[in-house]
Write a protein that holds these residues in place. Structure first.
Motif, mmCIF file in Angstrom:
data_model
loop_
_atom_site.group_PDB
_atom_site.id
_atom_site.type_symbol
_atom_site.label_atom_id
_atom_site.label_comp_id
_atom_site.label_asym_id
_atom_site.label_seq_id
_atom_site.Cartn_x
_atom_site.Cartn_y
_atom_site.Cartn_z
ATOM 1 N N PRO B 98 0.817 -1.214 0.000
ATOM 2 C CA PRO B 98 0.000 0.000 0.000
ATOM 3 C C PRO B 98 0.852 1.265 0.000
ATOM 4 C CG PRO B 98 -0.713 -1.525 1.738
ATOM 5 C CD PRO B 98 0.544 -2.084 1.157
ATOM 6 N N GLU B 99 2.079 1.156 0.558
ATOM 7 C CA GLU B 99 2.929 2.350 0.661
ATOM 8 C C GLU B 99 3.820 2.534 -0.557
ATOM 9 O OE1 GLU B 99 3.289 -0.280 2.913
ATOM 10 O OE2 GLU B 99 1.718 0.458 4.239
ATOM 11 N N THR B 168 12.467 9.948 -1.856
ATOM 12 C CA THR B 168 13.276 8.748 -1.634
ATOM 13 C C THR B 168 13.439 8.017 -2.959
ATOM 14 O OG1 THR B 168 13.372 6.590 -0.516
ATOM 15 C CG2 THR B 168 11.188 7.424 -1.052
ATOM 16 N N ASN B 169 14.512 7.214 -3.039
ATOM 17 C CA ASN B 169 14.641 6.308 -4.190
ATOM 18 C C ASN B 169 14.119 4.915 -3.861
ATOM 19 O OD1 ASN B 169 15.858 8.163 -5.977
ATOM 20 N ND2 ASN B 169 17.852 7.852 -4.984
ATOM 21 N N ARG B 170 13.634 4.775 -2.615
ATOM 22 C CA ARG B 170 13.112 3.470 -2.204
ATOM 23 C C ARG B 170 11.673 3.354 -2.696
ATOM 24 N NH1 ARG B 170 14.779 3.894 2.386
ATOM 25 N NH2 ARG B 170 16.501 2.416 2.518
ATOM 26 N N CYS B 171 11.441 2.416 -3.598
ATOM 27 C CA CYS B 171 10.090 2.258 -4.162
ATOM 28 C C CYS B 171 9.193 1.506 -3.187
ATOM 29 C CB CYS B 171 10.204 1.513 -5.489
ATOM 30 S SG CYS B 171 8.643 1.099 -6.251
ATOM 31 N N TYR B 172 9.728 0.454 -2.617
ATOM 32 C CA TYR B 172 8.957 -0.325 -1.648
ATOM 33 C C TYR B 172 9.895 -1.251 -0.891
ATOM 34 C CZ TYR B 172 9.375 -4.279 -4.926
ATOM 35 O OH TYR B 172 9.862 -5.267 -5.737
ATOM 36 N N VAL B 173 9.414 -1.745 0.221
ATOM 37 C CA VAL B 173 10.086 -2.831 0.944
ATOM 38 C C VAL B 173 9.047 -3.917 1.141
ATOM 39 C CG1 VAL B 173 11.280 -3.550 3.043
ATOM 40 C CG2 VAL B 173 11.648 -1.247 2.113
ATOM 41 N N SER B 482 -3.966 -11.724 -3.410
ATOM 42 C CA SER B 482 -3.290 -11.609 -2.115
ATOM 43 C C SER B 482 -1.949 -10.910 -2.254
ATOM 44 C CB SER B 482 -3.105 -12.997 -1.493
ATOM 45 O OG SER B 482 -2.093 -13.705 -2.181
ATOM 46 N N LEU B 483 -1.396 -10.906 -3.482
ATOM 47 C CA LEU B 483 -0.132 -10.208 -3.727
ATOM 48 C C LEU B 483 -0.363 -8.810 -4.285
ATOM 49 C CD1 LEU B 483 1.933 -13.128 -5.322
ATOM 50 C CD2 LEU B 483 2.209 -12.168 -3.038
ATOM 51 N N SER B 484 -1.628 -8.357 -4.253
ATOM 52 C CA SER B 484 -1.995 -7.002 -4.680
ATOM 53 C C SER B 484 -1.871 -6.765 -6.178
ATOM 54 C CB SER B 484 -1.164 -5.929 -3.944
ATOM 55 O OG SER B 484 -1.178 -6.165 -2.575
#
Lengths: 286, 798
Positions: B98-99, B168-173, B482-484
């Motif tokens: 979601p983030e 940020t360059n962080r797309c997701y964790v 379930s994996l969006s």
């Protein structure tokens, strides 16, 4: 991969071709087999005003014997060079090297003279021309002249040809009798350029190497004649240790590039290994 | 040189399924009678071309297209700003958390370019040459911004940002765990840790991408021809992205020459083409050049994998931990973010363990976006696990095959639920491995290896093994949910029995080289009892094949083939009712065999399915209330993935003087379940091996520190040809899938997934005596040479 607009002429004689070049000025380009020029045009890395296609000049094609030389027309296709009986008999090194050029499609379009005039140090044939003391016969507005291979390759993609001059044929002194030859090419895929190549011709008499000719591909901005190796081999015993020792001199006078396909120190190392292998193969050692 | 090997013989067994039929598609292909998108020329059609950024990262301070517009033959020219409102943002279908940071992705850059190749302006001209000339008349001013190339540096404090607004360059964790890895590690005698780098690859389909858009202004209809793997998804996404009513859009994937995932996307050029065609009221075409495609078509792989394996001294694997950095590139394409997740479940592979921990961090860089490339996530996972198992074997002084055998799931243990939560329905690793070892002469090669080591031979021999499995047959819709993921994983099929008894089969799986027309014909011929030649397979056009989820993830047969199986069952059921009526028999007494309905006990009372089809068409005498048609549609949503597996063995000779690695022999025994056509399976395996070996030895999309693609043409990006590959020895075991009625598992990606670690394991094996324990890919001669002389992994060689 869409080339810019370019005028195109296809003369039927060298004289006409020279005339067309002179008329067009310095933005004209000679089209031989097109295997290097067309990609350059399609990538828009060059914008010549006129292409002078030599493909319809009959006299520039084919191989003939003239005294102590084999004369190869500049427009002779690689595939015809490889199969030519005179080349195979008197200039086996040229046949050996030409057989490694790119792939069958390129070898059926590309020409000997085109490859030399393009003067790419990664090309296989300039080193052969230098090793065999070939003479380049050029015709320009001032007439015909002969340029020794050692003076023909001036710098990266640069030759001694003057504006308006066309490389017409290449005279290769015959190597007859006890000469044998091998071109050792090192590349990563069959179609790729040589990272390093070694052209070697050896005259062996019994257990002795009487004389050797060695040319290096892609070890400088021009093809390199490995004179140090030749000197070490002249009159030397034809054994593995002697050849290995001589091969260590391959790097003398070289200035190898560092690029995506190899750093300079690796190329220098390869030159030594490949020189040993090329000379050994040519001299039937090991 | 590759020798010409005998292909599997086509033996007529009276049954189509299992026959090595030559492909129906090929006569057309080899005779030049295909219809590529680029072959389509429509009246009044214009050509568009895109001006692309030469810089990896820059602010656009001005774009002036006026000089281009003024050129003779130029119809229109637009900057990104000119079309921004109409073009919108390209879609991404997989918001993995979601983030997740999902920045806008304008098809034409407006304010900022974020990779070399990002399009900044478009010209439309009467021909391709004029369009290319006009690009040179456009002037763009750039204000350079720092490139973001390295994944770890991108995450460091103070790094320049690819998307400044994101902060940020962080797309997701994305974390995932099964069991307690910390406890497993604490209990372990041995922990082996490695960092592997999955270099970026350039998917190189034979046919470049192309798009033709044909608008009908008066009705608002629009037809999009595209060299795409996903006509159905593209139609939906164009409707959602540009706002054209879905029913007004028809997408046609004509003959498509390969994709490998690179055509599993919604691309800027497709959206731009639609907008231009509508705006100008005329058809438009775009075809990429190869060097353009190397920048503007998605890249594959691009991961840094920190993997750790914990084991007991006796070789029992206790657990595994994986920490990934995944290179998204500059933007999220259709499934960019989800690709590493397809690998997340595969690290435990065929091995039993009690604990598994996984984290993936998606990272933005100023490089071409990545997305699915043959195997998508699973080759990366398989590489890391098959490499570290070899490292564990070395650490423990064990034979790598023996260590695998100790830890793998035994055939009697299926179905088996792994620590990653997947339930493998079937498999037999013992059988495939035994067959492969015998074909390979494993013991003989080990003896030769020892002899070469003893005599210090300049040419050393190495043996590499890869006992892979993969999850394919994408995918159960509930799992995707379930994996969006934004859609389901079902597939559709239809059957139309024609009055003459011939058959039209409609599939939603859009073929682009796989051989669907042949395989689907074989299935339909068997299930309906009609001749193979009487079946025509229709695909790749949302008008004639209205429902589908298209072709990727080795799903076509495993999902689409099963849908066909269901559709055939419906046709036979209805035909049986009609036959019973015509034969004046009870439905329960009518049996169906090889296309003939007959009455039990009265062998002379029979009707062929063709006769039933004609009677249904005439409709003179059907059961009361029955509709006069013998057609059916079916949609199949799988309950599980499928799990092909196999054992691949590679022997490599390494010339220690030059560093060159030469594959001497390659044996693979794949188990892809039941086989519809062994010739097609063979072709898929060969092509897959070539691509997997290419990652190990040849291919790398190299970037410099400024974000320039250094391997921008085929002169620098080395694709192997047949001349560079060995003769493959391929064989199969057949353990039918229990999760679907055809017993099939999928074969489209197996060779690619399995082969890369087999090759690298072999080279590392050859070099162990020299203290070499890893090699960066591709294992170029120079890297091997440096590793030999520096004892390092050769990673810094280039």
């Amino acid at each position: 991969m869409i080339p810019a607009r370019v005028e195109y002429v296809a003369p039927h004689s060298v004289t006409e071709a020279v005339g067309a070049l002179v008329e067009a000025g310095e933005d004209a380009k000679v089209l031989a087999g097109g295997q290097s020029l067309l990609p350059v045009l399609r990538l828009r890395m060059a914008y010549p005003s006129v292409l002078v296609d030599l493909g319809r000049i009959d006299g520039m094609r084919g191989v003939r014997e003239e005294g102590s030389s084999v004369v190869v027309g500049a427009m002779t296709r690689h595939s015809d060079v490889i199969d030519d009986p005179l080349v195979r008999r008197y200039a086996a090194l040229l046949a050996s090297a030409t057989a490694t050029v790119a792939d069958p499609q390129v070898r059926h379009r590309g020409t000997f003279g085109g490859a030399l005039a393009h003067a790419d140090p990664a090309g296989d044939l300039p080193a052969v021309a230098v090793a065999l003391d070939a003479e380049m016969v050029a015709e320009g507005p001032g007439g015909r002249r002969t340029i020794p291979a050692s003076e023909f390759f001036v710098d990266y993609l640069q030759t001694a040809l003057e504006p308006g001059e066309i490389l017409c044929e290449v005279r290769i002194p015959k190597l007859d009798g006890e000469w044998s030859a091998h071109y050792e090419k090192f590349n990563r895929t069959a179609q790729a350029w040589a990272i390093v190549g070694v052209a070697a011709a050896v005259r062996r008499s019994n257990g002795t190497i009487v004389e050797a000719r060695v040319g290096l591909t892609n070890m400088s901005s021009t093809p390199v004649r490995a004179r140090g190796v030749e000197a070490a081999l002249a009159g030397a015993s034809a054994d593995a240790a002697t050849v290995a020792d001589a091969a260590t001199r391959a790097v003398e006078g070289t200035n190898p590039p560092s690029d995506l396909s190899g750093q300079a120190d690796y190329r220098s190392h390869l030159a030594t290994v490949l020189t040993r292998r090329a000379v050994s193969r040519a001299a039937h050692i090991g | 040189m590759t020798e010409l090997l005998a292909s599997p013989p086509d033996v007529d067994t009276g049954q189509e399924i299992g026959r090595a039929r030559r492909r129906k598609e090929d006569a057309k292909l080899v005779n030049g009678q295909t219809l590529w998108t680029d072959s389509i020329n429509l009246p009044g059609m214009a050509h568009f071309a895109l001006l692309r950024s030469p810089m990896a990262h820059a602010r656009i301070t001005s774009v002036d297209v006026s000089a281009a517009r003024a050129l003779p033959g130029v119809i229109a020219a637009f900057s990104g700003a000119d079309l921004a409102d109409q073009l919108g943002s390209l879609p991404t279908a997989w918001p993995v958390t979601p983030e997740m940071v999902s920045p806008p992705h304008p098809p034409l850059a407006v304010d900022e370019v974020r990779y070399a190749g990002d399009a900044v302006a478009v010209v439309v001209a009467r021909d391709r040459y004029t369009a290319a000339d006009a690009l040179e008349a456009i002037s763009v001013d750039y204000d350079p911004l720092p490139a973001v190339v390295d994944l770890e540096a991108a995450l460091a404090e103070g790094s320049p940002l690819v998307h400044a607004d994101a902060g940020t360059n962080r797309c997701y964790v994305w974390p995932f765990a099964g069991g307690d890895y910390a406890a497993a590690k604490a209990a372990a005698d041995v922990v082996v840790r490695r960092r592997f780098v999955q270099q970026r690859l350039l998917p190189t389909a034979m046919e470049p991408r192309a798009v033709v858009v044909d608008p009908v202004a008066a009705s608002g209809e629009i037809t999009v021809y595209s060299a795409t793997q996903i006509p159905h998804v593209l139609r939906l996404m164009l409707a959602l992205t540009i706002g054209i009513p879905e029913q007004k859009i028809r997408v046609i994937a004509p003959d498509v020459g390969g994709g490998f995932g690179s055509k599993l996307d919604v691309y800027a050029e497709e959206v731009i083409g639609v907008v231009l065609a509508q705006k100008l009221g005329r058809p438009v075409k775009w075809t990429e050049s190869r060097s353009e495609g190397y920048q503007a078509t998605i890249h594959g792989r691009g991961q840094i994998q920190d993997i750790e394996i914990a084991a007991r001294r006796d070789g029992t694997i206790l657990g595994m931990s994986v920490d990934l950095l995944a290179d998204m590139g500059a933007y999220l394409q259709l499934v960019t973010a989800g690709v590493p997740l397809l690998g997340a479940f595969m690290y435990p592979a065929i091995y039993k363990m009690d604990a598994y921990s996984f984290t993936c961090t998606g990272v933005f860089t100023t490089k071409t976006p990545t997305d699915a490339y043959r195997g998508a996530g699973r080759p990366e996972a398989t590489y890391a696990v098959e490499r570290i198992i070899d490292e564990l074997a070395h650490e423990l002084g064990r034979d790598p095959v023996d260590l695998r055998r100790q830890n793998w799931i035994r055939h009697e243990e299926f179905p088996y639920t792994t620590i990653a939560g997947l339930t493998y329905d079937s498999g037999n690793y013992e059988a495939a491995t035994a067959k492969a070892l015998a074909l390979f002469d494993y013991d003989g090669l080990r003896a030769e290896q020892a002899a070469r080591r003893d005599r210090n031979d300049p040419v050393q021999l190495g043996i590499g093994v890869s006992t892979f499995t993969e999850m394919c047959g994408l995918a159960p819709s509930r799992v995707l949910g379930s994996l969006s993921y934004g859609a389901g994983g079902w597939e559709a099929a239809g059957i139309r029995m024609l009055p003459t008894g011939k058959v039209e089969v409609v599939t939603g799986a859009s073929a682009h080289g796989q051989g669907h027309e042949t395989a689907w014909s074989q299935i339909a011929a068997d299930l309906l009892g009609v001749p193979f030649e009487d079946v025509e397979v229709i695909h790749g056009d949302t008008q004639s094949s209205p429902k589908g989820m298209d072709t990727y993830g080795s799903r076509s047969l495993v999902v689409g083939g099963v849908a066909l199986h269901l559709a055939a069952g419906k046709v036979v059921d209805k035909a049986r009712r009609i036959a019973a009526h015509l034969l004046e028999a009870s439905e329960d007494d009518v049996q169906f065999d090889k296309g003939v309905f007959s009455v039990k006990g009265s062998p002379e009372a029979k009707l062929t399915i063709q006769e039933v089809a004609l009677a249904t068409f005439a409709a003179h005498n059907l059961p009361d209330g029955m509709e006069p048609s013998l057609d059916s549609d079916a949609v199949y949503d799988p309950e599980n993935f499928s799990y092909p597996h196999g054992t691949h063995l590679c022997a490599v000779e390494v010339d220690t003087e030059t560093g060159r690695s030469t594959i001497r022999s390659y044996v693979c025994v794949d188990d892809v379940g039941s086989v519809i056509n062994p010739l097609i399976v063979e072709g898929q395996v060969h092509g897959g091996l070539a691509q997997g070996i290419a990652q190990a030895l040849y291919e790398e999309a190299a970037y410099d520190a400024d974000g320039n693609l250094l391997t921008g043409t085929m002169a620098d990006y080395l694709l192997p040809s047949a001349a560079d590959l060995p003769a493959f020895v391929t064989d199969r075991t057949e353990t039918p899938a229990t999760s679907n009625p055809l017993g099939v598992k999928g074969v489209g990606e197996a060779g690619t997934i399995a082969s890369t670690p087999a090759v690298i394991n072999a080279i590392v094996d050859a070099l162990r005596p020299f203290g070499v324990n890893d090699l960066a890919m591709p294992a170029t001669p120079e890297r091997v040479w440096r590793a030999l002389h520096g004892g390092a992994d050769g990673g810094g060689a280039r």
